[in-house]
Motif scaffolding. Structure first.
Motif, PDB file in Angstrom:
ATOM      1  N   ALA A 105       0.817  -1.215   0.000  1.00 17.44           N
ATOM      2  CA  ALA A 105       0.000   0.000   0.000  1.00 17.44           C
ATOM      3  C   ALA A 105       0.848   1.262   0.000  1.00 17.44           C
ATOM      4  O   ALA A 105       0.309   2.367   0.025  1.00 17.44           O
ATOM      5  N   ASP A 106       2.145   1.091  -0.004  1.00 15.46           N
ATOM      6  CA  ASP A 106       3.093   2.218  -0.001  1.00 15.46           C
ATOM      7  C   ASP A 106       2.922   3.104   1.231  1.00 15.46           C
ATOM      8  O   ASP A 106       2.994   4.328   1.162  1.00 15.46           O
ATOM      9  N   VAL A 107       2.679   2.452   2.365  1.00 12.38           N
ATOM     10  CA  VAL A 107       2.628   3.151   3.649  1.00 12.38           C
ATOM     11  C   VAL A 107       4.011   2.991   4.254  1.00 12.38           C
ATOM     12  O   VAL A 107       4.402   1.910   4.657  1.00 12.38           O
ATOM     13  N   ASP A 108       4.752   4.095   4.291  1.00 11.82           N
ATOM     14  CA  ASP A 108       6.169   3.998   4.624  1.00 11.82           C
ATOM     15  C   ASP A 108       6.496   4.058   6.110  1.00 11.82           C
ATOM     16  O   ASP A 108       7.587   3.671   6.507  1.00 11.82           O
ATOM     17  N   THR A 109       5.583   4.533   6.955  1.00 18.75           N
ATOM     18  CA  THR A 109       5.877   4.589   8.386  1.00 18.75           C
ATOM     19  C   THR A 109       4.710   4.063   9.214  1.00 18.75           C
ATOM     20  O   THR A 109       3.546   4.139   8.802  1.00 18.75           O
ATOM     21  N   VAL A 110       5.043   3.559  10.367  1.00 10.28           N
ATOM     22  CA  VAL A 110       4.026   3.084  11.306  1.00 10.28           C
ATOM     23  C   VAL A 110       3.210   4.277  11.804  1.00 10.28           C
ATOM     24  O   VAL A 110       1.997   4.165  12.001  1.00 10.28           O
TER      25      VAL A 110
ATOM     26  N   SER B  33       1.470   2.374  20.312  1.00 10.71           N
ATOM     27  CA  SER B  33       0.704   1.131  20.450  1.00 10.71           C
ATOM     28  C   SER B  33       0.787   0.305  19.168  1.00 10.71           C
ATOM     29  O   SER B  33       0.926  -0.912  19.210  1.00 10.71           O
ATOM     30  N   MET B  34       0.699   0.988  18.025  1.00  9.63           N
ATOM     31  CA  MET B  34       0.800   0.282  16.750  1.00  9.63           C
ATOM     32  C   MET B  34       2.180  -0.343  16.590  1.00  9.63           C
ATOM     33  O   MET B  34       2.303  -1.481  16.115  1.00  9.63           O
ATOM     34  N   THR B  35       3.218   0.365  17.008  1.00  7.98           N
ATOM     35  CA  THR B  35       4.575  -0.175  16.940  1.00  7.98           C
ATOM     36  C   THR B  35       4.694  -1.416  17.816  1.00  7.98           C
ATOM     37  O   THR B  35       5.280  -2.419  17.396  1.00  7.98           O
ATOM     38  N   MET B  36       4.136  -1.353  19.017  1.00  9.71           N
ATOM     39  CA  MET B  36       4.203  -2.520  19.912  1.00  9.71           C
ATOM     40  C   MET B  36       3.452  -3.706  19.323  1.00  9.71           C
ATOM     41  O   MET B  36       3.889  -4.850  19.450  1.00  9.71           O
TER      42      MET B  36
END
Length: 77
Positions: free
Chosen positions: A22-27, A40-43
Motif C-alpha cells: 500500500a506504499d505506507v512507509d511509516t508506522v 501502540s501500533m509499533t508494539m
C-alpha cells in the motif's frame, strides 16, 4: 507457541507486507490513518504486546491496508 500467538505472528507479517504493497512507509502514518496511538501500533507490529487489544489494532490495520490497496488498483477484495 500457543495458537493465539501464532495467529498474531502471522497477522503481524501480513500487515507489514500490506504496508509495503500500500506504499505506507511509516508506522506513524498507518497509526494516524486508523486512529491508533503510534506507539501502540509499533508494539503490536513488533510483537512486544500480545493482548487482544493489540490484535484488534492489527486487524484494523489489515482491513484498512487491504481497502487502500484495492482503491489504488481499482479492484475489490
Amino acid at each position: 507457541m500457543i495458537p493465539l500467538m501464532e495467529n498474531i505472528t502471522a497477522l503481524r507479517k501480513q500487515v507489514r507486507h500490506l504496508m509495503i504493497d500500500a506504499d505506507v512507509d511509516t508506522v506513524k502514518r498507518l497509526a494516524s490513518e486508523i486512529g491508533v496511538n503510534p506507539r501502540s501500533m509499533t508494539m503490536a507490529l513488533t510483537g512486544y504486546r500480545h493482548s487482544a487489544a493489540y490484535r484488534q489494532y492489527l486487524v484494523a490495520a489489515r482491513a484498512h491496508l487491504k481497502k487502500s490497496i484495492s482503491r489504488q488498483t481499482g479492484t475489490t477484495q
